[in-house]
Design an enzyme around this catalytic site. Structure first.
Site, PDB file in Angstrom:
ATOM      1  N   ASP A 107       0.674  -1.191  -0.064  1.00  0.00           N
ATOM      2  CA  ASP A 107      -0.093  -0.028   0.012  1.00  0.00           C
ATOM      3  C   ASP A 107       0.800   1.205  -0.113  1.00  0.00           C
ATOM      4  O   ASP A 107       2.066   1.125   0.008  1.00  0.00           O
ATOM      5  CB  ASP A 107      -0.849  -0.022   1.305  1.00  0.00           C
ATOM      6  CG  ASP A 107      -0.140   0.216   2.676  1.00  0.00           C
ATOM      7  OD1 ASP A 107       0.963   0.276   2.314  1.00  0.00           O
ATOM      8  OD2 ASP A 107      -0.799   0.239   3.640  1.00  0.00           O
ATOM      9  N   ASP A 151      -3.230   4.318   2.684  1.00  0.00           N
ATOM     10  CA  ASP A 151      -3.563   4.703   4.137  1.00  0.00           C
ATOM     11  C   ASP A 151      -3.204   6.360   4.327  1.00  0.00           C
ATOM     12  O   ASP A 151      -2.271   6.642   4.015  1.00  0.00           O
ATOM     13  CB  ASP A 151      -2.864   3.880   5.111  1.00  0.00           C
ATOM     14  CG  ASP A 151      -3.389   2.528   5.149  1.00  0.00           C
ATOM     15  OD1 ASP A 151      -4.724   2.298   4.820  1.00  0.00           O
ATOM     16  OD2 ASP A 151      -2.603   1.436   5.741  1.00  0.00           O
ATOM     17  N   ASP A 187       1.345   4.707   2.275  1.00  0.00           N
ATOM     18  CA  ASP A 187       1.117   5.398   3.569  1.00  0.00           C
ATOM     19  C   ASP A 187       1.182   6.910   3.684  1.00  0.00           C
ATOM     20  O   ASP A 187       2.486   7.201   3.150  1.00  0.00           O
ATOM     21  CB  ASP A 187       1.705   4.566   4.765  1.00  0.00           C
ATOM     22  CG  ASP A 187       1.549   3.159   4.715  1.00  0.00           C
ATOM     23  OD1 ASP A 187       0.259   2.754   4.929  1.00  0.00           O
ATOM     24  OD2 ASP A 187       2.171   2.491   4.365  1.00  0.00           O
TER      25      ASP A 187
HETATM   26  N1  CTP Z   1       0.439   0.939  11.389  1.00  0.00           N
HETATM   27  C1  CTP Z   1      -0.419   1.557  12.476  1.00  0.00           C
HETATM   28  N2  CTP Z   1      -1.365   1.001  12.616  1.00  0.00           N
HETATM   29  C2  CTP Z   1      -2.084   0.201  11.782  1.00  0.00           C
HETATM   30  C3  CTP Z   1      -1.569  -0.179  10.714  1.00  0.00           C
HETATM   31  C4  CTP Z   1      -0.247   0.291  10.412  1.00  0.00           C
HETATM   32  O1  CTP Z   1       0.478   2.170  13.162  1.00  0.00           O
HETATM   33  N3  CTP Z   1      -3.398  -0.020  12.009  1.00  0.00           N
HETATM   34  C5  CTP Z   1       1.787   1.357  11.353  1.00  0.00           C
HETATM   35  C6  CTP Z   1       2.593   0.310  11.215  1.00  0.00           C
HETATM   36  O2  CTP Z   1       3.007   0.130  12.626  1.00  0.00           O
HETATM   37  C7  CTP Z   1       3.801   0.682  10.371  1.00  0.00           C
HETATM   38  C8  CTP Z   1       3.048   1.565   9.468  1.00  0.00           C
HETATM   39  O3  CTP Z   1       1.904   1.775   9.984  1.00  0.00           O
HETATM   40  O4  CTP Z   1       4.680   1.362  10.980  1.00  0.00           O
HETATM   41  C9  CTP Z   1       2.973   0.990   7.977  1.00  0.00           C
HETATM   42  O5  CTP Z   1       2.199  -0.283   8.034  1.00  0.00           O
HETATM   43  P1  CTP Z   1       2.038  -1.073   6.576  1.00  0.00           P
HETATM   44  O6  CTP Z   1       1.446  -0.430   5.458  1.00  0.00           O
HETATM   45  O7  CTP Z   1       1.102  -2.163   7.102  1.00  0.00           O
HETATM   46  O8  CTP Z   1       3.520  -1.725   6.443  1.00  0.00           O
HETATM   47  P2  CTP Z   1       4.705  -1.327   5.510  1.00  0.00           P
HETATM   48  O9  CTP Z   1       5.829  -1.216   6.419  1.00  0.00           O
HETATM   49  O10 CTP Z   1       4.185  -0.011   4.966  1.00  0.00           O
HETATM   50  O11 CTP Z   1       4.916  -2.566   4.470  1.00  0.00           O
HETATM   51  P3  CTP Z   1       4.301  -2.441   3.083  1.00  0.00           P
HETATM   52  O12 CTP Z   1       5.050  -2.166   2.081  1.00  0.00           O
HETATM   53  O13 CTP Z   1       3.674  -4.151   3.194  1.00  0.00           O
HETATM   54  O14 CTP Z   1       2.912  -1.581   3.113  1.00  0.00           O
HETATM   55 MN    MN Z   2       2.671   0.478   3.780  1.00  0.00          MN
HETATM   56 MN    MN Z   3      -0.512   0.846   5.667  1.00  0.00          MN
END
Ligand code: CTP
Ligand code: MN
Ligand code: MN
Ligand code: MN
Length: 389
Positions: A204, A313, A206
């Site tokens: 995703d 997100d 963020d």
């Molecule tokens: N996070 C959070 N609360 C959530 C989801 C995520 O605080 N409900 C934080 C996680 O701890 C992380 C950050 O948001 O530090 C990003 O989460 P995520 O998008 O799931 O993972 P990524 O590290 O960005 O990996 P990916 O490439 O798979 O998106």
């Molecule tokens: Mn992410």
């Molecule tokens: Mn995320």
């Protein structure tokens, strides 16, 4: 005299937040195996076991060279008996039977497919698995009750399975920036998560949004999503209001990893670039002639359109909490978990994405930058690109 490798092993700190963990490392042949066991433990609701495997994998990611023998591991922290057995087997035989049988197991594969649906967690996936369901198609076929999030998850499944590239993340960044500035000039937008840590792909994109004048950020999210909707750029969104109250949530709940910012889980409609669009319009014509559209209108066929779905997100933070939110949303998840564990166990503090509370002094420690938070915690500053624990 000790062999050369030992000095780095002996200096290996035991908390991931005390170490530098680059994105690219020398031991993926081991960490990938340990992370399969970690993932499987998660599917079986065994968090302790899962974290143990993740910590072991993370230590190997921080090593400056490839592990060649068990001797190389002598002084390393966080390697339990089980992890060591797995590593030994891989070093000696090239693979671990436990890892390979897990990888091949139906439960592992089905749980991976079902939890890979946006809106589906381990509990729901496990219930479906025990009911005999095996894939997103099975959910449609058997007419499972799906919430709005899961419906979107199934509808855009193929697109959301495809990794998001940095180039796509940059296009999304421009869209988000445009939307935010249209409704609140002067707001600041920062790319978070894996892309901030230097990843080239993600599941995703963020973003963290704030405004230097505290209070201006209130109620911002609905304005952003409305603007995006009007432009036809949003396929799905669910906004949760900010529910953080310092008095109630501070010391007591600060260690919870779920934060309480105003946030939006969304799916963006990303127009494909002119180059990649050409081939897909040819595919689209073909689809019509072969009657593939009749498969079912519920699913979006990515190959047949000029756009793709991307998970995004969005989080809005008050300026005074921005440093904490930045640290909390950069990840990795293990790095975050280790930061909170360090704060609690070593410093008697509780860290969240909102604040840092010092239980000994009975006060909140303010911070304007991530650097200040690391300093409060008595940790050396680790830049985002080295937080890939
Ligand atoms: N996070 C959070 N609360 C959530 C989801 C995520 O605080 N409900 C934080 C996680 O701890 C992380 C950050 O948001 O530090 C990003 O989460 P995520 O998008 O799931 O993972 P990524 O590290 O960005 O990996 P990916 O490439 O798979 O998106
Ligand atoms: Mn992410
Ligand atoms: Mn995320
Ligand atoms: Mn993720």
């Amino acid at each position: 005299p000790k062999p050369n490798g030992d000095s780095t092993a002996m200096l290996m700190k035991s908390y991931a937040c005390q170490r530098r963990t680059p994105l690219k490392h020398h031991n993926s042949f081991l960490t990938e195996a340990l992370e399969i066991l970690a993932q499987n433990a998660e599917y079986n609701d065994n968090e302790g076991r899962s974290v143990a495997f993740r910590r072991a994998a993370s230590v190997l990611k921080a090593l400056p060279r490839r592990v060649r023998s068990m001797q190389d591991l002598r002084w390393l922290p966080c390697l339990g008996d089980h992890s060591q057995r797995v590593i030994k087997e891989i070093l000696e035989d090239g693979s671990s039977r436990e890892v390979e049988s897990t990888r091949q197991s139906e439960q592992y594969q089905v749980m991976k497919a079902l939890t890979g649906i946006f809106g589906v967690g381990v509990r729901t996936a496990d219930r479906w698995f025990r009911e005999g369901l095996r894939s997103p198609d099975d959910l449609i076929r058997t007419g499972q009750q799906l919430n709005r999030e899961q419906q979107a998850g199934v509808q855009y499944y193929d697109d959301l399975q495809k990794p998001v590239t940095k180039a796509e993340a940059d296009v999304i960044s421009d869209m988000v920036e445009k939307a935010v500035h249209a409704v609140l000039p002067g707001a600041e937008i920062q790319l978070m998560g894996g892309f901030r840590r230097g990843k080239e792909v993600g599941h995703d994109v963020d973003f963290l949004i704030t405004h230097p004048e505290e209070g201006k950020e209130e109620g911002l999210m609905p304005k952003i999503t409305n603007w995006l909707k009007e432009q036809g750029l949003l396929l799905y969104q669910k906004t949760t209001r900010n529910s953080y109250l310092e008095k109630m949530d501070g010391p007591a709940r600060a260690s919870s990893n779920m934060d309480r910012f105003e946030r939006c889980f969304s799916i963006f409609k990303l127009q494909k670039s002119a180059a990649s669009c050409k081939s897909s319009s040819a595919a689209s014509a073909e689809d019509v002639s072969t009657g593939r559209e009749s498969e079912g209108p519920a699913e979006h066929h990515p190959e047949a359109s000029g756009w793709r779905a991307v998970r995004v997100d969005l989080v809005v933070s008050p300026y005074s909490q921005f440093a904490f939110a930045t640290l909390g949303w950069t990840g990795s998840k293990l790095f975050e978990r280790e930061l909170r564990r360090w704060a609690g166990q070593e410093k008697h503090m509780s860290l969240s994405s909102h604040a840092l509370y010092d239980s000994k002094q009975n006060l909140y420690l303010r911070a304007k930058t991530e650097e200040e938070i690391f300093a409060h915690l008595g940790l050396e500053f680790i830049p985002p690109s080295e937080r890939n624990a």
